[in-house]
Design a protein around this motif. Structure first.
Motif, PDB file in Angstrom:
ATOM      1  N   PRO A 147      67.888  22.246  96.492  1.00 31.94           N
ATOM      2  CA  PRO A 147      67.243  22.331  95.171  1.00 31.94           C
ATOM      3  C   PRO A 147      67.316  21.025  94.389  1.00 31.94           C
ATOM      4  O   PRO A 147      66.569  20.836  93.427  1.00 31.94           O
ATOM      5  CB  PRO A 147      68.042  23.438  94.471  1.00 31.94           C
ATOM      6  CG  PRO A 147      68.596  24.275  95.574  1.00 31.94           C
ATOM      7  CD  PRO A 147      68.879  23.323  96.686  1.00 31.94           C
ATOM      8  N   ALA A 148      68.190  20.108  94.804  1.00 30.09           N
ATOM      9  CA  ALA A 148      68.267  18.800  94.143  1.00 30.09           C
ATOM     10  C   ALA A 148      66.953  18.037  94.255  1.00 30.09           C
ATOM     11  O   ALA A 148      66.656  17.163  93.436  1.00 30.09           O
ATOM     12  CB  ALA A 148      69.399  17.976  94.748  1.00 30.09           C
ATOM     13  N   LEU A 149      66.139  18.372  95.268  1.00 27.91           N
ATOM     14  CA  LEU A 149      64.858  17.697  95.461  1.00 27.91           C
ATOM     15  C   LEU A 149      63.755  18.242  94.554  1.00 27.91           C
ATOM     16  O   LEU A 149      62.649  17.703  94.543  1.00 27.91           O
ATOM     17  CB  LEU A 149      64.422  17.805  96.929  1.00 27.91           C
ATOM     18  CG  LEU A 149      65.285  17.026  97.930  1.00 27.91           C
ATOM     19  CD1 LEU A 149      64.915  17.390  99.360  1.00 27.91           C
ATOM     20  CD2 LEU A 149      65.158  15.527  97.702  1.00 27.91           C
ATOM     21  N   ALA A 150      64.067  19.308  93.816  1.00 32.33           N
ATOM     22  CA  ALA A 150      63.082  19.871  92.880  1.00 32.33           C
ATOM     23  C   ALA A 150      63.074  19.023  91.607  1.00 32.33           C
ATOM     24  O   ALA A 150      63.508  19.455  90.538  1.00 32.33           O
ATOM     25  CB  ALA A 150      63.423  21.325  92.572  1.00 32.33           C
ATOM     26  N   LYS A 151      62.592  17.813  91.764  1.00 35.13           N
ATOM     27  CA  LYS A 151      62.645  16.852  90.673  1.00 35.13           C
ATOM     28  C   LYS A 151      61.556  15.808  90.892  1.00 35.13           C
ATOM     29  O   LYS A 151      61.187  15.500  92.033  1.00 35.13           O
ATOM     30  CB  LYS A 151      64.028  16.189  90.638  1.00 35.13           C
ATOM     31  CG  LYS A 151      64.340  15.426  89.374  1.00 35.13           C
ATOM     32  CD  LYS A 151      65.803  14.995  89.351  1.00 35.13           C
ATOM     33  CE  LYS A 151      66.737  16.164  89.094  1.00 35.13           C
ATOM     34  NZ  LYS A 151      68.145  15.733  88.918  1.00 35.13           N
ATOM     35  N   ALA A 152      61.020  15.257  89.805  1.00 33.51           N
ATOM     36  CA  ALA A 152      59.962  14.257  89.893  1.00 33.51           C
ATOM     37  C   ALA A 152      60.388  13.091  90.781  1.00 33.51           C
ATOM     38  O   ALA A 152      61.521  12.620  90.704  1.00 33.51           O
ATOM     39  CB  ALA A 152      59.617  13.745  88.494  1.00 33.51           C
ATOM     40  N   GLY A 153      59.489  12.660  91.642  1.00 32.53           N
ATOM     41  CA  GLY A 153      59.753  11.527  92.522  1.00 32.53           C
ATOM     42  C   GLY A 153      60.029  11.901  93.956  1.00 32.53           C
ATOM     43  O   GLY A 153      59.850  11.077  94.861  1.00 32.53           O
ATOM     44  N   SER A 154      60.442  13.147  94.216  1.00 30.93           N
ATOM     45  CA  SER A 154      60.765  13.541  95.591  1.00 30.93           C
ATOM     46  C   SER A 154      59.548  13.457  96.506  1.00 30.93           C
ATOM     47  O   SER A 154      59.647  13.002  97.654  1.00 30.93           O
ATOM     48  CB  SER A 154      61.347  14.957  95.625  1.00 30.93           C
ATOM     49  OG  SER A 154      62.561  15.017  94.923  1.00 30.93           O
ATOM     50  N   GLY A 155      58.400  13.890  95.997  1.00 31.30           N
ATOM     51  CA  GLY A 155      57.182  13.815  96.794  1.00 31.30           C
ATOM     52  C   GLY A 155      56.782  12.385  97.097  1.00 31.30           C
ATOM     53  O   GLY A 155      56.278  12.082  98.193  1.00 31.30           O
TER      54      GLY A 155
END
Length: 502
Positions: free
Chosen positions: A429-437
């Motif tokens: 869930p740490a990747l649920a943040k702007a910039g991961s994509g």
């Protein structure tokens, strides 16, 4: 790799093996006994207290077989809870009668804690919303203090699309009978357990059209040892058409991710609106730049500059560009003039959704699309609710219609390519943040530039992002991870993979 089945595929396999056994109870007996052996190994103390939740169908029948084996092996505290129902299957009723221990029918008779609670209420056949009575019942059972085990799938989770059918019973471990199902990983399914294992009952997969899940060891030999007699030209070139006055960071993150791949492509080039050059200059001296025509900080269609990058192995477009006719024209030019791999992400996808996806049918290049569920909803012109419940079907159809490689991003990633389909479960869930994509776009670009356009490249990119995210979360907590932190962990994951391979 292991196959991940749909509900119908799993049920058809059951029917086939039941016919082979010529005994409808045999498969239930195998499942219950296999579950018993797993649980016996985990809880050998005969004083362990068990609450077995048994529904009125096949899942409940497995639960009764398990309870009987526990009872017959002299476990002292085995209680079965079975709600009263007028719709009890014959097999369930027979196994209920074979169990000689205590059966209760009321929630009032249940204690507040047990050592182990086993969920056999609903199986993968649940295809209706739960009644309010059942929602309250599951809420009550979730409050019980116990180590919780689910038989096949946590009750309340849809076996195909993984959505909660009103509520679900959370478990510590889920024992999938013979095969994991798609519902274990999609939507709420991925949050319904902490750990999942399969229980072998001797069935074999009979289908070719299945989704595959790669095991950890399958990724170990991806990053080959580099030869000495090579140079930067041996490892390809990546160009990133990205960035705008309002979203300048996306382009830098994308190339940073690529630059962080220490065994990455030979060249990384940022293609940006000319007025943004000073924002990026000298941040990373490894990068080169192509400055596109500029309209008030937004990238304009620039055929001359596009021609200058047509020899690159990978061009990635979309991160932080905004949506405009100019971007659509740029994508259209690349589709009809570029002959290598074009990755379309973020605002590139939103531009296609707004101005028309049909241009994907007229192309010279190979195309990879990387939408999250909402972007895919717009691309496919399907309501979000249908995307969430039929993502696999819609992804397959989209790939067939437009001849692209599709990475559908959510808590897990679905990779669809030609007749292949895979699932990647690495992540946090740490990747649920702007910039991961944006980071994924950079990783994917670097991998494709070296290893080529195929499903394995997409799988490796999503896996690498997921594992780097997990590593960053271990160091910083799930709340505090940024995309830059994820990038910093990429080399560590590559080192671990190379070490495992040897």
């Amino acid at each position: 790799m292991e196959p991940i089945l749909s509900v119908k595929q799993a049920q058809d396999i059951d029917v086939y093996f039941i016919a082979c056994e010529k005994n409808t109870l045999a498969l239930m007996e195998k499942a219950g006994e296999a579950l018993f052996l797993k649980i016996q190994a985990q809880f050998p103390n005969l004083n362990t207290s068990f609450l077995i939740l048994a529904g009125n169908g096949g899942n409940g029948g497995d639960a009764f077989v398990l309870a009987r084996h526990l009872f017959e092996h002299h476990y002292q505290n085995v209680i079965v809870y079975q709600p009263i129902s007028t719709h009890q299957s014959n097999e369930n009723q027979i196994n209920q009668q074979r169990f000689l221990g205590k059966i209760i029918h009321s929630l009032d008779q249940i204690q507040s804690s047990y050592d182990v609670m086993v969920d056999g209420l609903f199986g993968i056949g649940l295809n209706r919303l739960l009644t309010q009575e059942w929602i309250q019942r599951i809420s009550f059972l979730n409050q019980i203090k116990a180590y919780k085990i689910a038989i096949d799938i946590p009750s309340g989770i849809h076996g195909d699309h993984g959505n909660a059918m009103g509520a679900y019973l959370f478990c510590d471990i889920c024992y999938a009978i013979q095969f994991k199902k798609t519902g274990h990983f999609l939507n709420d399914g991925i949050d319904s357990y902490q750990q999942i294992e399969t229980v072998d009952i001797g069935e074999k997969n009979l289908f070719e059209d299945v989704i595959y899940l790669k095991n950890e060891q399958d990724y170990g030999d991806f990053f080959k040892k580099r030869l000495h007699n090579t140079n930067k030209g041996s490892y390809g070139k990546c160009a990133f058409i990205s960035g705008s006055k309002t979203l300048p960071g996306a382009a830098l993150l994308s190339s940073l991710a690529y630059a962080a791949l220490k065994i990455g492509t030979g060249y990384a080039t940022l293609c940006i609106p000319s007025s943004l050059y000073e924002i990026y200059a000298l941040h990373h001296p490894e990068l080169t730049y192509v400055l596109f025509a500029d309209g008030n900080g937004n990238l304009s269609y620039d055929e001359e500059k596009l021609k200058s990058i047509l020899h690159y192995e990978v061009i990635t477009i979309g991160m932080g560009l905004g949506v405009s006719k100019e971007i659509y024209q740029t994508i259209q030019y690349l589709l009809t003039h570029y002959e290598h791999t074009l990755i379309i992400d973020a605002d590139g996808l939103n531009t296609l959704s707004q101005f028309g996806v049909e241009i994907l049918k007229e192309k010279k290049c190979k195309v990879i699309l990387t939408p999250h569920l909402k972007e895919f909803s717009r691309l496919s012109a399907q309501p979000m609710e249908r995307v969430k419940t039929e993502s696999i079907l819609l992804a397959k159809q989209f790939v067939k219609d437009y001849d692209v490689l599709l990475i559908l991003k959510s808590a897990v990633s679905l990779i669809a390519f030609q007749n292949e389909m895979y699932i990647n479960t690495a992540g946090t869930p740490a990747l649920a943040k702007a910039g991961s994509g944006d980071v994924l776009s950079g990783i994917l670009s670097g991998i494709v530039s070296i290893y080529g356009y195929h499903a394995n490249s997409a799988l490796m990119a999503t896996y690498l992002l997921g594992k780097a995210g997990e590593k960053a979360a271990q160091q910083l907590s799930e709340y505090s991870v940024t995309a830059t932190d994820v990038i910093a962990c990429i080399p560590m994951i590559i080192q671990e993979l190379q070490k495992d391979a040897h």
